[in-house]
Design a protein around this motif. Structure first.
Motif, PDB file in Angstrom:
ATOM      1  N   ARG A 463     -15.305  -6.864  -7.822  1.00  0.00           N
ATOM      2  CA  ARG A 463     -14.610  -5.849  -7.954  1.00  0.00           C
ATOM      3  C   ARG A 463     -15.151  -4.710  -6.182  1.00  0.00           C
ATOM      4  NH1 ARG A 463     -18.571  -2.613 -11.583  1.00  0.00           N
ATOM      5  NH2 ARG A 463     -18.674  -0.926  -9.775  1.00  0.00           N
ATOM      6  N   LYS A 464     -15.714  -5.316  -5.233  1.00  0.00           N
ATOM      7  CA  LYS A 464     -16.338  -4.870  -4.403  1.00  0.00           C
ATOM      8  C   LYS A 464     -15.384  -5.812  -3.641  1.00  0.00           C
ATOM      9  CE  LYS A 464     -21.052  -5.556  -3.909  1.00  0.00           C
ATOM     10  NZ  LYS A 464     -22.118  -6.620  -3.935  1.00  0.00           N
ATOM     11  N   ARG A 465     -14.460  -6.753  -3.709  1.00  0.00           N
ATOM     12  CA  ARG A 465     -12.914  -7.469  -3.156  1.00  0.00           C
ATOM     13  C   ARG A 465     -11.533  -5.917  -3.050  1.00  0.00           C
ATOM     14  NH1 ARG A 465     -11.235 -12.844  -3.776  1.00  0.00           N
ATOM     15  NH2 ARG A 465     -10.436 -12.592  -1.918  1.00  0.00           N
ATOM     16  N   LYS A 466     -11.978  -5.854  -4.702  1.00  0.00           N
ATOM     17  CA  LYS A 466     -11.066  -4.301  -4.899  1.00  0.00           C
ATOM     18  C   LYS A 466     -11.679  -3.589  -3.358  1.00  0.00           C
ATOM     19  CE  LYS A 466      -8.520  -2.043  -7.456  1.00  0.00           C
ATOM     20  NZ  LYS A 466      -7.890  -1.082  -8.382  1.00  0.00           N
ATOM     21  N   ALA A 467     -12.546  -3.023  -3.952  1.00  0.00           N
ATOM     22  CA  ALA A 467     -12.305  -2.024  -2.303  1.00  0.00           C
ATOM     23  C   ALA A 467     -12.810  -1.920  -0.944  1.00  0.00           C
ATOM     24  CB  ALA A 467     -14.096  -1.090  -2.802  1.00  0.00           C
ATOM     25  N   MET A 468     -12.570  -3.291  -0.848  1.00  0.00           N
ATOM     26  CA  MET A 468     -12.349  -3.843   0.909  1.00  0.00           C
ATOM     27  C   MET A 468     -10.588  -3.907   0.742  1.00  0.00           C
ATOM     28  SD  MET A 468     -15.096  -6.605   0.909  1.00  0.00           S
ATOM     29  CE  MET A 468     -16.513  -6.562   0.362  1.00  0.00           C
ATOM     30  N   TRP A 469     -10.276  -4.362   0.183  1.00  0.00           N
ATOM     31  CA  TRP A 469      -8.808  -4.158   0.239  1.00  0.00           C
ATOM     32  C   TRP A 469      -8.618  -3.379   0.242  1.00  0.00           C
ATOM     33  CZ3 TRP A 469      -5.077  -7.338   1.877  1.00  0.00           C
ATOM     34  CH2 TRP A 469      -3.543  -6.737   1.790  1.00  0.00           C
ATOM     35  N   GLU A 470      -8.944  -1.536   0.013  1.00  0.00           N
ATOM     36  CA  GLU A 470      -8.342  -0.263  -0.327  1.00  0.00           C
ATOM     37  C   GLU A 470      -8.143  -0.403   0.931  1.00  0.00           C
ATOM     38  OE1 GLU A 470      -9.607   1.336  -4.019  1.00  0.00           O
ATOM     39  OE2 GLU A 470      -8.152   1.561  -5.169  1.00  0.00           O
ATOM     40  N   LYS A 471      -9.558  -0.378   1.860  1.00  0.00           N
ATOM     41  CA  LYS A 471      -9.915   0.068   2.985  1.00  0.00           C
ATOM     42  C   LYS A 471      -7.937  -0.289   4.186  1.00  0.00           C
ATOM     43  CE  LYS A 471     -13.680   1.420   2.990  1.00  0.00           C
ATOM     44  NZ  LYS A 471     -14.115   3.224   2.532  1.00  0.00           N
ATOM     45  N   VAL A 472      -7.934  -1.968   3.413  1.00  0.00           N
ATOM     46  CA  VAL A 472      -6.787  -2.059   4.509  1.00  0.00           C
ATOM     47  C   VAL A 472      -5.337  -1.496   3.850  1.00  0.00           C
ATOM     48  CG1 VAL A 472      -5.704  -4.177   4.808  1.00  0.00           C
ATOM     49  CG2 VAL A 472      -7.739  -4.120   3.936  1.00  0.00           C
ATOM     50  N   GLN A 473      -5.676  -1.308   2.864  1.00  0.00           N
ATOM     51  CA  GLN A 473      -4.260  -0.776   2.027  1.00  0.00           C
ATOM     52  C   GLN A 473      -3.847   0.708   2.843  1.00  0.00           C
ATOM     53  OE1 GLN A 473      -2.665  -1.138  -1.153  1.00  0.00           O
ATOM     54  NE2 GLN A 473      -2.175   0.873  -1.795  1.00  0.00           N
ATOM     55  N   VAL A 474      -5.380   1.388   3.419  1.00  0.00           N
ATOM     56  CA  VAL A 474      -5.541   2.602   3.783  1.00  0.00           C
ATOM     57  C   VAL A 474      -5.019   2.413   5.109  1.00  0.00           C
ATOM     58  CG1 VAL A 474      -5.965   4.386   4.677  1.00  0.00           C
ATOM     59  CG2 VAL A 474      -6.671   3.904   2.288  1.00  0.00           C
ATOM     60  N   LEU A 475      -5.441   1.845   5.966  1.00  0.00           N
ATOM     61  CA  LEU A 475      -5.390   1.889   7.161  1.00  0.00           C
ATOM     62  C   LEU A 475      -3.734   1.010   7.771  1.00  0.00           C
ATOM     63  CD1 LEU A 475      -8.402  -0.251   8.579  1.00  0.00           C
ATOM     64  CD2 LEU A 475      -7.281   1.827   9.390  1.00  0.00           C
ATOM     65  N   PHE A 476      -3.340   0.320   6.594  1.00  0.00           N
ATOM     66  CA  PHE A 476      -1.558   0.531   6.425  1.00  0.00           C
ATOM     67  C   PHE A 476      -1.222   0.893   6.762  1.00  0.00           C
ATOM     68  CE2 PHE A 476       2.407  -1.083   4.094  1.00  0.00           C
ATOM     69  CZ  PHE A 476       2.007  -2.819   5.082  1.00  0.00           C
ATOM     70  N   TYR A 477      -0.861   2.144   5.948  1.00  0.00           N
ATOM     71  CA  TYR A 477      -0.216   3.573   5.955  1.00  0.00           C
ATOM     72  C   TYR A 477      -0.836   4.264   7.656  1.00  0.00           C
ATOM     73  CZ  TYR A 477       2.593   2.205   1.605  1.00  0.00           C
ATOM     74  OH  TYR A 477       3.125   1.224   1.176  1.00  0.00           O
ATOM     75  N   GLU A 478      -1.797   4.845   7.403  1.00  0.00           N
ATOM     76  CA  GLU A 478      -2.253   5.059   8.465  1.00  0.00           C
ATOM     77  C   GLU A 478      -1.399   4.661  10.153  1.00  0.00           C
ATOM     78  OE1 GLU A 478      -6.144   7.303   6.737  1.00  0.00           O
ATOM     79  OE2 GLU A 478      -7.003   5.847   8.345  1.00  0.00           O
ATOM     80  N   ASP A 479      -1.726   4.149  10.273  1.00  0.00           N
ATOM     81  CA  ASP A 479      -1.673   2.983  11.256  1.00  0.00           C
ATOM     82  C   ASP A 479       0.076   2.212  11.251  1.00  0.00           C
ATOM     83  OD1 ASP A 479      -2.249   2.311  14.003  1.00  0.00           O
ATOM     84  OD2 ASP A 479      -2.712  -0.259  13.478  1.00  0.00           O
ATOM     85  N   VAL A 480       0.515   2.886  10.414  1.00  0.00           N
ATOM     86  CA  VAL A 480       1.592   2.242   9.800  1.00  0.00           C
ATOM     87  C   VAL A 480       1.580   0.296  10.742  1.00  0.00           C
ATOM     88  CG1 VAL A 480       4.352   2.301   9.872  1.00  0.00           C
ATOM     89  CG2 VAL A 480       2.744   4.382  10.371  1.00  0.00           C
ATOM     90  N   GLY A 481       0.911  -0.619  10.071  1.00  0.00           N
ATOM     91  CA  GLY A 481       0.820  -1.688  10.752  1.00  0.00           C
ATOM     92  C   GLY A 481       2.723  -2.056   9.970  1.00  0.00           C
ATOM     93  N   ARG A 482       3.411  -2.143   8.794  1.00  0.00           N
ATOM     94  CA  ARG A 482       5.023  -2.557   8.575  1.00  0.00           C
ATOM     95  C   ARG A 482       5.385  -1.260   7.740  1.00  0.00           C
ATOM     96  NH1 ARG A 482       3.323  -7.105   9.960  1.00  0.00           N
ATOM     97  NH2 ARG A 482       2.590  -8.772   9.358  1.00  0.00           N
ATOM     98  N   VAL A 483       6.656  -1.440   7.708  1.00  0.00           N
ATOM     99  CA  VAL A 483       6.828  -0.188   6.824  1.00  0.00           C
ATOM    100  C   VAL A 483       7.922  -0.898   5.574  1.00  0.00           C
ATOM    101  CG1 VAL A 483       8.776   1.749   6.704  1.00  0.00           C
ATOM    102  CG2 VAL A 483       7.257   1.022   8.906  1.00  0.00           C
ATOM    103  N   LYS A 484       6.987  -0.928   4.794  1.00  0.00           N
ATOM    104  CA  LYS A 484       6.930  -1.321   3.394  1.00  0.00           C
ATOM    105  C   LYS A 484       8.710  -0.420   2.910  1.00  0.00           C
ATOM    106  CE  LYS A 484       5.621  -2.088  -1.788  1.00  0.00           C
ATOM    107  NZ  LYS A 484       5.411  -2.309  -2.544  1.00  0.00           N
ATOM    108  N   PHE A 485       9.743  -0.884   1.782  1.00  0.00           N
ATOM    109  CA  PHE A 485      10.661   0.014   1.373  1.00  0.00           C
ATOM    110  C   PHE A 485      10.435  -0.204  -0.078  1.00  0.00           C
ATOM    111  CE2 PHE A 485      12.995  -1.625   4.864  1.00  0.00           C
ATOM    112  CZ  PHE A 485      13.179  -0.661   5.488  1.00  0.00           C
ATOM    113  N   GLY A 486       9.981  -0.861  -0.675  1.00  0.00           N
ATOM    114  CA  GLY A 486       9.442  -1.000  -1.712  1.00  0.00           C
ATOM    115  C   GLY A 486       9.749  -2.557  -2.434  1.00  0.00           C
ATOM    116  N   ASP A 487       9.589  -2.654  -3.220  1.00  0.00           N
ATOM    117  CA  ASP A 487       9.267  -4.100  -4.308  1.00  0.00           C
ATOM    118  C   ASP A 487      10.475  -4.537  -4.601  1.00  0.00           C
ATOM    119  OD1 ASP A 487       6.433  -3.239  -4.355  1.00  0.00           O
ATOM    120  OD2 ASP A 487       5.996  -3.009  -6.379  1.00  0.00           O
ATOM    121  N   TYR A 488      11.247  -5.671  -4.908  1.00  0.00           N
ATOM    122  CA  TYR A 488      11.529  -6.152  -5.419  1.00  0.00           C
ATOM    123  C   TYR A 488      12.074  -7.576  -6.300  1.00  0.00           C
ATOM    124  CZ  TYR A 488      11.635  -9.965  -1.486  1.00  0.00           C
ATOM    125  OH  TYR A 488      11.249 -10.918  -1.096  1.00  0.00           O
ATOM    126  N   PHE A 489      12.501  -7.016  -7.847  1.00  0.00           N
ATOM    127  CA  PHE A 489      12.257  -8.777  -8.375  1.00  0.00           C
ATOM    128  C   PHE A 489      14.355  -9.565  -8.228  1.00  0.00           C
ATOM    129  CE2 PHE A 489      11.496  -4.929 -11.017  1.00  0.00           C
ATOM    130  CZ  PHE A 489      10.159  -4.783 -10.359  1.00  0.00           C
TER     131      PHE A 489
END
Lengths: 518, 314
Positions: A463-489
């Protein structure tokens, strides 16, 4: 074999591949030669040497790792009985399974494990990441290995289970003979043994008759592995039309990476079933954080704000069944990691905001050098549509279309580019997700992000791991780590006589058998 | 005659040197490197650098070029990075399918092209002539990969007469080899047959207008003797030139057709070598193909001696 996602933590990974299979479970049958049409040749057969997916797909029938994944992508023991934790989570003591044999007849011992893991930690990209936290490795007795860590780790077993560039266990003498050069004998403990490699013709594997399977039933990629077919031929067939035609006529039993626009046609074919690999990865533009225009955060934010992902993904993947517009860096099928934090910055479709940011940044039409390739047609098409949208808000995009070999070389040189196209392939463990690594091209190194990512790797409470990962994801969008287009199959095809096969991101042919062709 | 052949053979050396140098420079000028390919998509820049160093590709280009010359002088084409064996061995492994494919394609091209050209000339401006020439025009216009894919669809997928792809080596029995070569050989040969037909027709027409043909007719020779005995032999010189060129063109055309039909020949070897930047293989195959080109040219020139007794070499 269809698996459908239910409650939390369950991955929905496949469509009904065996639509024509009888409802009653069929008795598996031994024998036959399975022919698999692959996209090309592996660059190496040494799993420690390369992150190329095709090397993993072929060689993990031959080599095995200490751990592997269950169906929910949690680490489960493969070559080990289990482990105990000591020294407040910093010492892992692994007990090896007894009686496991290599293809050369030798029994697996702790000496092989120590030699292989040390080499993996020295050579492999994920190995090096793990080794930063490893203090020592020791063979306690022939079937016990101790690993001493600097800090506790929540990701160690996942790293040992990872098949890509994975911690394959080779016999010690082969490791010693090769050193840091590539190994020249391909010996493992897997259900299939390496027979021969005829470049541009095939790689032949044959059933290893002394294989010691786990006593527990099949579970995900682990549990009991059975080699039903006598031989597997991995045949390089670079032309996608020929791969499909070969399965249609029965020349091959399986073909990978079929163009998604063929989906409807394949559904109508007799004797052939489409398989959807869901998820396969996410499509992205990697921005250069080290040098040039994109080091300005406002320009990156403008890039992110301008885009409308639906048309970008539609152009790249053709059929609605093969893409999804979704902000999460871990896929929705990975319920333990899925999160929409930061979503307000994804798929913004906000040209006004983009223009405002560009103006603030003082951008005056300097060309954005974007490297892409037609070797993966979707990368090119994603880039082409994005280019149009970006130019509409004032960007000038210099799209450089090159072959894949050129792209992967140039992306290592920060002076040559501002953006490049790629896909971040499915990865069950966020701590090692290429999409957020700092030492990978793009060099998205961010003080807070590194701290949270380190924390994810160390923490053991899910549970703690997920909360930490969410911090990374927020930064990914705020700082624009990369630009995600979408999921592909992705789409693969198999003949209906190939039984027990399921479409997953990790192609494998144990526990599959060949029914007589009708 | 002997001195002529010797002179021609000696002339191969400077040409080969130029080809070797150009081949080396071109492939090294192309961006991309084998180390990034081996390391794979998720590798970091430092991993790639480490592999490059182990492969010896961190050396300056001129050092690598001098090494390549040095080995070449000893008849050594170097070692393949990906196949982990000498380039010479890699080439020898791939000669069989390409040679058989090219020979079969030349055979098809000649057996269809020459009679079609001769008949067109004999029945000049007739419906036969026009039909043949229309087919020839179509043949020249269709790229061989398209023809190949059409064949795969019709004869492989729909009718199921031939395998859609792959090659069965001679060691597994020649009937299977023949079966695996039919579609690619036709895809390759038909296009060339169109070219040969057009050349054969026009040179036949030229010869048929010559005075000795008129003389032959005047002394009452039958049409058969005139066309097949007197005219054809004279029309063969330009035709053989084209057949020789065809052979060389077909070897390079095999690059495309081998990819479409998944035949592990020299063409596939060079394509995969280029895509993964296996420098020694690219350089070696380019050199070998250039050598074959030059030898075929020499053989064509020598064949004139047999066809036309007026030709003399000194």
């Amino acid at each position: 074999m269809t698996r459908r996602g239910g409650g939390a933590g369950v991955l929905v990974l496949s469509l009904a591949l065996l639509a024509g299979a009888p409802a009653v479970a069929e008795e598996p049958r031994a024998g036959g030669v399975l022919k698999a049409a692959m996209i090309g040749e592996p660059p190496s057969l040494d799993l420690h040497w390369t992150t190329a997916v095709i090397t993993q797909q072929i060689t993990w029938h031959v080599y095995e790792t200490l751990y592997t994944y269950d169906r929910n992508y949690n680490a489960i023991p493969l070559l080990v009985e289990g482990h105990t934790l000591g020294d407040r989570g910093r010492t892992y003591t692994f007990r090896l399974r007894r009686g496991v044999r290599f293809h050369n007849g030798k029994e697996l011992t702790s000496a092989d494990v120590v030699a292989s893991l040390s080499r993996w930690g020295r050579m492999a990209t994920p190995g090096k990441a793990v080794w930063r936290n490893v203090e020592g490795l020791e063979a306690k007795d022939p079937s016990t290995v101790a690993m001493y860590l600097k800090e506790p780790s929540g990701a160690l077993l996942m790293a040992l289970a990872r098949p890509n560039n994975g911690a394959a266990i080779y016999p010690k003498e082969i490791v010693d003979a090769a050193g840091d050069q590539q190994i020249s004998q391909f010996v493992g403990t897997g259900p299939y043994r390496f027979v021969e490699h005829k470049p541009d013709r095939y790689i032949k594997l044959a059933r290893f008759k002394d294989y010691v399977a786990r006593p527990d039933g099949p579970e995900g990629f682990g549990g009991k592995r059975t080699a039903w077919v006598d031989e597997i031929l991995f045949i390089p067939v670079p032309d996608v039309a020929v791969r499909l035609a070969g399965v249609e006529t029965g020349e091959y039993h399986y073909a990978q990476q079929i163009k998604q626009d063929q989906f409807e046609r394949i559904r109508a074919m007799a004797g052939v079933a489409p398989g959807v690999i869901k998820p396969a990865g996410w499509s992205t533009a990697v921005l250069n954080h080290k040098q040039g225009l994109m080091t300005d955060r406002r320009i990156r934010q403008a890039f992110q704000a301008a885009l409308d992902m639906e048309p970008i993904m539609a152009a790249g993947f053709g059929h609605r069944a093969f893409y999804r517009v979704d902000p999460s860096l871990m896929h929705v099928e990975q319920a333990q990691w899925y999160s929409t934090v930061g979503a307000e910055l994804y798929n913004q479709r906000n040209p006004a905001k983009a223009q405002k940011l560009l103006k603030e940044a003082g951008y005056t039409g300097q060309p954005v050098r974007w490297i892409t390739t037609r070797e993966y047609e979707w990368m090119y098409k994603n880039a082409l549509v994005a280019k149009q949208q970006l130019e509409a808000v004032g960007f000038r995009i210099d799209l450089q279309v090159v072959d894949w070999a050129t792209l992967v070389q140039r992306r290592n040189k920060p002076e040559l580019w501002d953006a490049f196209s790629t896909g971040i392939t499915f990865n069950p463990e966020p701590a090692y997700n290429t999409g957020v690594q700092c030492n990978w091209p793009g060099w998205w190194c961010h003080e807070d992000k590194e701290r949270w990512l380190d924390a994810v790797a160390r923490e053991t409470d899910p549970r703690k791991r997920k909360a930490m990962w969410e911090k990374v994801q927020v930064l990914f969008y705020e700082d624009v780590g990369r630009v995600k287009f979408g999921d592909y199959f992705s789409l693969e095809v198999a003949r209906k006589e190939l039984r027990g096969f399921r479409s997953t991101p990790e192609l494998n042919f144990w526990n599959v058998w060949l029914a007589p062709a009708r | 005659m002997k001195t002529y052949v010797l002179r021609r053979l000696l002339a191969l050396i400077p040409v080969a040197l130029v080809v070797a140098t150009v081949g080396f420079v071109l492939i090294h000028l192309a961006p991309g490197d084998p180390a990034s390919i081996i390391a794979g998509p998720d590798a970091s820049a430092e991993d790639v650098g480490k592999i490059a160093q182990q492969l010896g590709f961190d050396q300056p280009l001129h050092v690598q070029l001098v090494r390549w010359y040095g080995r070449l002088l000893q008849g050594d084409l170097g070692r393949s990075i990906f196949l982990r064996k000498p380039v010479t061995a890699a080439i020898l492994d791939r000669v069989e399918p390409t040679l058989l494919l090219t020979l079969a394609a030349v055979l098809i091209a000649v057996l269809i092209g020459v009679p079609a050209g001769v008949l067109s000339a004999r029945y000049h401006n007739s419906a036969t002539d026009q039909a043949f020439m229309m087919l020839a025009l179509a043949g020249i216009s269709i790229p061989n990969f398209l023809l190949g894919l059409l064949f795969v669809l019709v004869f492989g997928v729909w009718l199921g007469w031939f395998p859609v792809a792959g090659y069965s080596p001679l060691e597994d029995g020649w009937p299977a080899t023949l079966r695996s070569l039919v579609l690619p050989a036709f895809a390759l040969g038909l296009v060339q047959s169109a070219l040969i037909a057009r050349i054969a027709r026009s040179s036949m027409l030229d010869v048929l207008r010559e005075q000795f043909i008129v003389a032959g007719r005047a002394k009452g020779l039958g049409e058969r003797a005139i066309v097949y005995k007197h005219a054809l032999r004279n029309a063969l010189v330009p035709t053989v030139t084209v057949i020789g060129i065809s052979f060389a063109v077909l070897i390079s055309g095999a690059v495309v057709v081998e990819t479409v039909f998944n035949i592990p020949g020299l063409g596939r070897l060079i394509i995969s070598a280029v895509l993964r930047r296996d420098y020694p293989v690219v350089q070696g195959v380019v050199l070998v193909i250039a050598g074959v080109y030059m030898l075929v040219n020499l053989l064509v020139d020598l064949s004139y001696l047999v066809i036309d007794p007026r030709v003399k070499y000194r």
